[in-house]
Design an enzyme around this catalytic site. Structure first.
Site, PDB file in Angstrom:
ATOM      1  N   ASP A  99       0.841  -1.197   0.000  1.00 33.41           N
ATOM      2  CA  ASP A  99       0.000   0.000   0.000  1.00 33.41           C
ATOM      3  C   ASP A  99       0.877   1.249   0.000  1.00 33.41           C
ATOM      4  O   ASP A  99       2.045   1.210   0.406  1.00 33.41           O
ATOM      5  CB  ASP A  99      -0.882   0.035   1.258  1.00 33.41           C
ATOM      6  CG  ASP A  99      -1.820  -1.156   1.308  1.00 33.41           C
ATOM      7  OD1 ASP A  99      -2.150  -1.704   0.251  1.00 33.41           O
ATOM      8  OD2 ASP A  99      -2.203  -1.533   2.435  1.00 33.41           O
TER       9      ASP A  99
HETATM   10  N1  URA Z   1      -1.048  -6.037   3.803  1.00 33.89           N
HETATM   11  C1  URA Z   1      -1.575  -4.789   3.825  1.00 33.89           C
HETATM   12  O1  URA Z   1      -2.606  -4.554   4.438  1.00 33.89           O
HETATM   13  N2  URA Z   1      -0.922  -3.824   3.175  1.00 33.89           N
HETATM   14  C2  URA Z   1       0.244  -4.018   2.512  1.00 33.89           C
HETATM   15  O2  URA Z   1       0.794  -3.079   1.956  1.00 33.89           O
HETATM   16  C3  URA Z   1       0.773  -5.317   2.504  1.00 33.89           C
HETATM   17  C4  URA Z   1       0.115  -6.316   3.151  1.00 33.89           C
END
Ligand code: URA
Length: 247
Positions: free
Chosen positions: A104
């Site tokens: 993310d």
């Molecule tokens: N899980 C998440 O919630 N976000 C990420 O960026 C990676 C794994």
């Protein structure tokens, strides 16, 4: 055999449109002879190609470890936010690079950037069982039920079912390590939400048996060495001892 201009543009950050000019300027040598035509065929495995006297090293694929900072998106193009590809220095850049898997925008840590679609597929496929290790900072304290809930294959709030995962306590009750072998959208955050908790900070620390290089500051990259590449696909057994150095 490959065209000289294609070789230059795939092995360096020089776009194909500029290779003609560079060749015309006499800056490219093939086995010591000055090249004059981008259409000339070369053998990337055998011929020595030099640019301004420096050999252009032939690598069929490239594998880059990035310590992703917050604020960057894992895509090749984004109208609004900077992408992780903008953090790849020219010396490592080449055509066809993409981030293998998505963190993310507000997640930090290990992102693999490569032009090897086959390896990326193996690394990301849940069938490959390649574990990925995350360090999480939580809003609320975890409790003793968390390890078994993660291990049993959690059902998310929208009904999606996760593969069994691992939960390890961090150095205090608002820190934890999670190991996943799949990568559903926002998965770690949604797993903690399903338990009524919230992830405030998330960082990926390891893919397979390859840890994020501790010398890489946020935003820095390095090439993954040939001897390290297989580690990206290796099953790795995490336990409290293997995580203790991160606590
Ligand atoms: N899980 C998440 O919630 N976000 C990420 O960026 C990676 C794994």
């Amino acid at each position: 055999m490959e065209r000289l201009d294609k070789f230059i543009s795939t092995q360096t950050s020089i776009p194909r449109s500029e290779t003609k000019k560079i060749i015309k300027q006499g800056r490219i040598k093939i086995n010591g002879r000055t090249a004059s035509d981008g259409g000339e065929k070369i053998d990337p495995e055998k011929d020595e190609i030099k640019l301004d006297g420096n050999p252009i090293e032939y690598r069929r694929h490239i594998y880059i470890m990035l310590n992703k900072p917050k604020g960057y998106v894992c895509s090749t193009r984004d109208g609004l936010s900077p992408t992780v590809l903008e953090l790849v220095p020219p010396a490592l850049s080449r055509k066809g690079l993409f981030p293998a898997g998505r963190l993310d925008k507000d997640t930090e840590g290990f992102v693999l950037i490569t032009d090897d679609g086959e390896l990326a597929h193996k690394m990301l496929s849940p069938k490959g069982h390649v574990p990925k290790l995350y360090f999480c900072t939580l809003r609320d304290e975890w409790d003793e039920s968390y390890p078994s809930k993660f291990a049993s294959g959690m059902v998310l709030e929208d009904g999606e079912k996760c593969l069994p995962a691992q939960f390890f306590p961090g150095k205090d009750k608002k820190e934890a390590f999670v190991v996943l072998s799949e990568g559903m959208f926002h998965q770690v955050k949604r797993m903690f939400e399903a338990l009524g908790n919230k992830v405030l900070g998330l960082k990926r620390l390891q893919i397979g048996a390859l840890p994020l290089d501790p010398d890489l500051k946020p935003g820095e990259c390095r090439e993954i060495l040939h001897k390290e590449i297989d580690k990206l696909l290796e099953y790795f057994v995490f336990n409290c001892d293997s995580l203790s150095k991160n606590r």
